[in-house]
Design a protein around this motif. Structure first.
Motif, PDB file in Angstrom:
ATOM      1  N   VAL A  68      39.362  78.853 -41.058  1.00 35.53           N
ATOM      2  CA  VAL A  68      40.551  77.788 -40.762  1.00 35.53           C
ATOM      3  C   VAL A  68      40.755  78.052 -38.539  1.00 35.53           C
ATOM      4  O   VAL A  68      40.444  77.011 -38.103  1.00 35.53           O
ATOM      5  N   PRO A  69      40.999  78.992 -38.516  1.00 29.52           N
ATOM      6  CA  PRO A  69      41.001  79.352 -36.930  1.00 29.52           C
ATOM      7  C   PRO A  69      39.835  78.883 -36.764  1.00 29.52           C
ATOM      8  O   PRO A  69      39.577  78.280 -35.893  1.00 29.52           O
ATOM      9  N   GLU A  70      38.711  79.780 -36.670  1.00 29.36           N
ATOM     10  CA  GLU A  70      37.298  78.588 -36.334  1.00 29.36           C
ATOM     11  C   GLU A  70      37.296  77.335 -35.713  1.00 29.36           C
ATOM     12  O   GLU A  70      36.657  76.631 -35.741  1.00 29.36           O
ATOM     13  N   PHE A  71      37.591  76.870 -37.125  1.00 30.32           N
ATOM     14  CA  PHE A  71      37.221  75.433 -37.746  1.00 30.32           C
ATOM     15  C   PHE A  71      37.950  75.152 -36.235  1.00 30.32           C
ATOM     16  O   PHE A  71      37.875  73.750 -35.845  1.00 30.32           O
ATOM     17  N   ALA A  72      39.251  75.310 -36.843  1.00 26.32           N
ATOM     18  CA  ALA A  72      40.896  74.248 -35.427  1.00 26.32           C
ATOM     19  C   ALA A  72      39.645  75.138 -33.944  1.00 26.32           C
ATOM     20  O   ALA A  72      40.007  73.545 -33.342  1.00 26.32           O
ATOM     21  N   ASN A  73      39.249  76.391 -33.314  1.00 27.35           N
ATOM     22  CA  ASN A  73      38.977  76.197 -32.288  1.00 27.35           C
ATOM     23  C   ASN A  73      37.726  75.475 -32.569  1.00 27.35           C
ATOM     24  O   ASN A  73      37.758  74.946 -30.928  1.00 27.35           O
ATOM     25  N   HIS A  74      36.340  74.845 -33.098  1.00 28.80           N
ATOM     26  CA  HIS A  74      35.829  74.212 -32.829  1.00 28.80           C
ATOM     27  C   HIS A  74      36.028  72.624 -33.004  1.00 28.80           C
ATOM     28  O   HIS A  74      35.545  72.143 -32.191  1.00 28.80           O
ATOM     29  N   PHE A  75      37.238  72.486 -33.520  1.00 27.73           N
ATOM     30  CA  PHE A  75      37.517  71.285 -34.013  1.00 27.73           C
ATOM     31  C   PHE A  75      38.354  70.795 -32.421  1.00 27.73           C
ATOM     32  O   PHE A  75      38.063  69.768 -31.565  1.00 27.73           O
ATOM     33  N   PHE A  76      39.252  71.706 -31.549  1.00 30.96           N
ATOM     34  CA  PHE A  76      39.670  71.105 -30.457  1.00 30.96           C
ATOM     35  C   PHE A  76      38.840  71.753 -29.722  1.00 30.96           C
ATOM     36  O   PHE A  76      39.223  71.192 -28.343  1.00 30.96           O
ATOM     37  N   SER A  77      37.395  72.212 -29.743  1.00 31.44           N
ATOM     38  CA  SER A  77      36.644  72.467 -28.401  1.00 31.44           C
ATOM     39  C   SER A  77      36.269  70.363 -28.113  1.00 31.44           C
ATOM     40  O   SER A  77      35.296  70.539 -26.902  1.00 31.44           O
ATOM     41  N   ASN A  78      36.556  69.776 -29.123  1.00 35.95           N
ATOM     42  CA  ASN A  78      36.118  68.543 -28.871  1.00 35.95           C
ATOM     43  C   ASN A  78      36.896  67.912 -27.349  1.00 35.95           C
ATOM     44  O   ASN A  78      37.348  68.190 -27.251  1.00 35.95           O
ATOM     45  N   LYS A  79      35.541  67.815 -26.435  1.00 41.65           N
ATOM     46  CA  LYS A  79      36.329  66.534 -24.590  1.00 41.65           C
ATOM     47  C   LYS A  79      37.547  65.728 -24.784  1.00 41.65           C
ATOM     48  O   LYS A  79      38.506  66.299 -24.567  1.00 41.65           O
ATOM     49  N   THR A  80      36.740  65.517 -26.469  1.00 44.04           N
ATOM     50  CA  THR A  80      37.381  63.998 -26.114  1.00 44.04           C
ATOM     51  C   THR A  80      39.669  63.970 -26.706  1.00 44.04           C
ATOM     52  O   THR A  80      40.052  64.147 -26.405  1.00 44.04           O
ATOM     53  N   ILE A  81      38.991  65.243 -28.217  1.00 45.61           N
ATOM     54  CA  ILE A  81      40.624  65.768 -28.279  1.00 45.61           C
ATOM     55  C   ILE A  81      41.170  67.033 -27.815  1.00 45.61           C
ATOM     56  O   ILE A  81      42.604  66.666 -27.794  1.00 45.61           O
ATOM     57  N   SER A  82      40.464  67.765 -27.329  1.00 43.28           N
ATOM     58  CA  SER A  82      41.033  68.316 -25.845  1.00 43.28           C
ATOM     59  C   SER A  82      41.812  68.481 -25.553  1.00 43.28           C
ATOM     60  O   SER A  82      43.189  68.140 -25.050  1.00 43.28           O
ATOM     61  N   LEU A 197      30.138  89.138 -35.422  1.00 42.78           N
ATOM     62  CA  LEU A 197      28.746  88.359 -35.292  1.00 42.78           C
ATOM     63  C   LEU A 197      28.277  87.594 -35.941  1.00 42.78           C
ATOM     64  O   LEU A 197      28.030  86.154 -35.345  1.00 42.78           O
ATOM     65  N   GLU A 198      28.534  88.303 -37.865  1.00 45.00           N
ATOM     66  CA  GLU A 198      28.072  86.927 -38.029  1.00 45.00           C
ATOM     67  C   GLU A 198      29.135  85.611 -38.845  1.00 45.00           C
ATOM     68  O   GLU A 198      30.006  85.900 -38.360  1.00 45.00           O
ATOM     69  N   ASP A 199      28.225  84.826 -38.832  1.00 45.67           N
ATOM     70  CA  ASP A 199      28.576  83.310 -38.501  1.00 45.67           C
ATOM     71  C   ASP A 199      29.311  83.108 -40.408  1.00 45.67           C
ATOM     72  O   ASP A 199      28.739  83.051 -41.183  1.00 45.67           O
ATOM     73  N   LYS A 200      30.897  82.701 -39.540  1.00 47.59           N
ATOM     74  CA  LYS A 200      31.133  82.595 -41.134  1.00 47.59           C
ATOM     75  C   LYS A 200      30.440  81.751 -42.111  1.00 47.59           C
ATOM     76  O   LYS A 200      30.766  82.201 -43.364  1.00 47.59           O
ATOM     77  N   SER A 201      29.732  80.430 -41.567  1.00 46.43           N
ATOM     78  CA  SER A 201      29.445  79.700 -42.846  1.00 46.43           C
ATOM     79  C   SER A 201      28.471  79.971 -43.316  1.00 46.43           C
ATOM     80  O   SER A 201      27.511  80.220 -44.654  1.00 46.43           O
TER      81      SER A 201
END
Length: 218
Positions: A68-82, A197-201
């Motif tokens: 969830v923290p990684e997903f939220a970080n990715h979600f809010f990295s969207n410029k429009t949303i940010s 360093l290993e990605d959660k996905s």
């Protein structure tokens, strides 16, 4: 680690076939053994269910604390949303803040639920598959014990069928134990943090792959 309780009718067979005469109490003891087989079967199923409950909790913890923290970080990295969020925060507009959360909240929850379903469903399917395997083995054990109970009334029949029934007894303790260990290892791949360093996905995909392999091996 989950410990599956072992019960077979092999000891009964050995005891019966090693006797010249059959005690009058033997049929009653065999009936009692049948009751114990049923009780131990349910105990094993309960242990199995509790084991998988724990694995599901560990998956939920992974989702909550890592994904969830990684997903939220990715979600809010969207410029429009940010940009929209920063504007709302800077203006301290409670109405706009609430509106933003109302619009984005369901999308976030939907994604989180989808991820949980993706990781939990394979565990549920694996649990059902192992439970079915355990029940099949106990069904066989009960069938053999029922036959022994009948044969105890005729010592000659026990002797005649000794070898056939010894071959029928097929304990799968090692097999069930292997499935439990492999399931534990699969969840460990998901929740361990050895390689930050290993990605959660990537870890999620490894987990799903291992669970599929275990399920297909049954």
């Amino acid at each position: 680690m989950l410990k599956i309780i072992k019960v077979t009718t092999l000891s009964v067979l050995i005891a019966v076939t090693g006797c010249v005469s059959i005690p009058s109490e033997a049929p009653e003891l065999s009936v009692e053994l049948g009751k114990r087989i049923a009780a131990i079967e349910e105990s094993n199923i309960t242990l199995l269910n509790r084991f998988f409950d724990q694995k599901r909790k560990e998956v939920d913890k992974f989702i909550e604390e890592e994904w969830v923290p990684e997903f939220a970080n990715h979600f809010f990295s969207n410029k429009t949303i940010s940009d929209a969020w920063e504007t709302i925060v800077s203006e301290d507009d409670k109405k706009q803040r609430l509106l933003f959360l109302v619009k984005t909240g369901p999308r976030l929850i939907k994604k989180i639920n989808e991820k949980r379903l993706e990781l939990i469903q394979p565990l549920d399917a694996l649990e059902r598959r192992i439970e079915l395997k355990i029940r099949e083995e106990y069904t066989q054990a009960r069938a053999i014990n029922n036959s022994i109970t009948s044969f105890l009334l005729s010592a000659s029949k026990v002797a005649d069928n000794r070898n056939r029934y010894l071959e029928m007894v097929n304990t799968t303790d090692a097999s069930i134990g292997r499935l439990i260990d492999e399931t534990d290892d699969a969840v460990s791949v998901l929740i361990e943090k050895k390689d930050i360093l290993e990605d959660k996905s990537e870890r999620s995909q490894k987990f799903l792959g291992k669970v599929r392999e275990i399920r297909d091996s049954i």
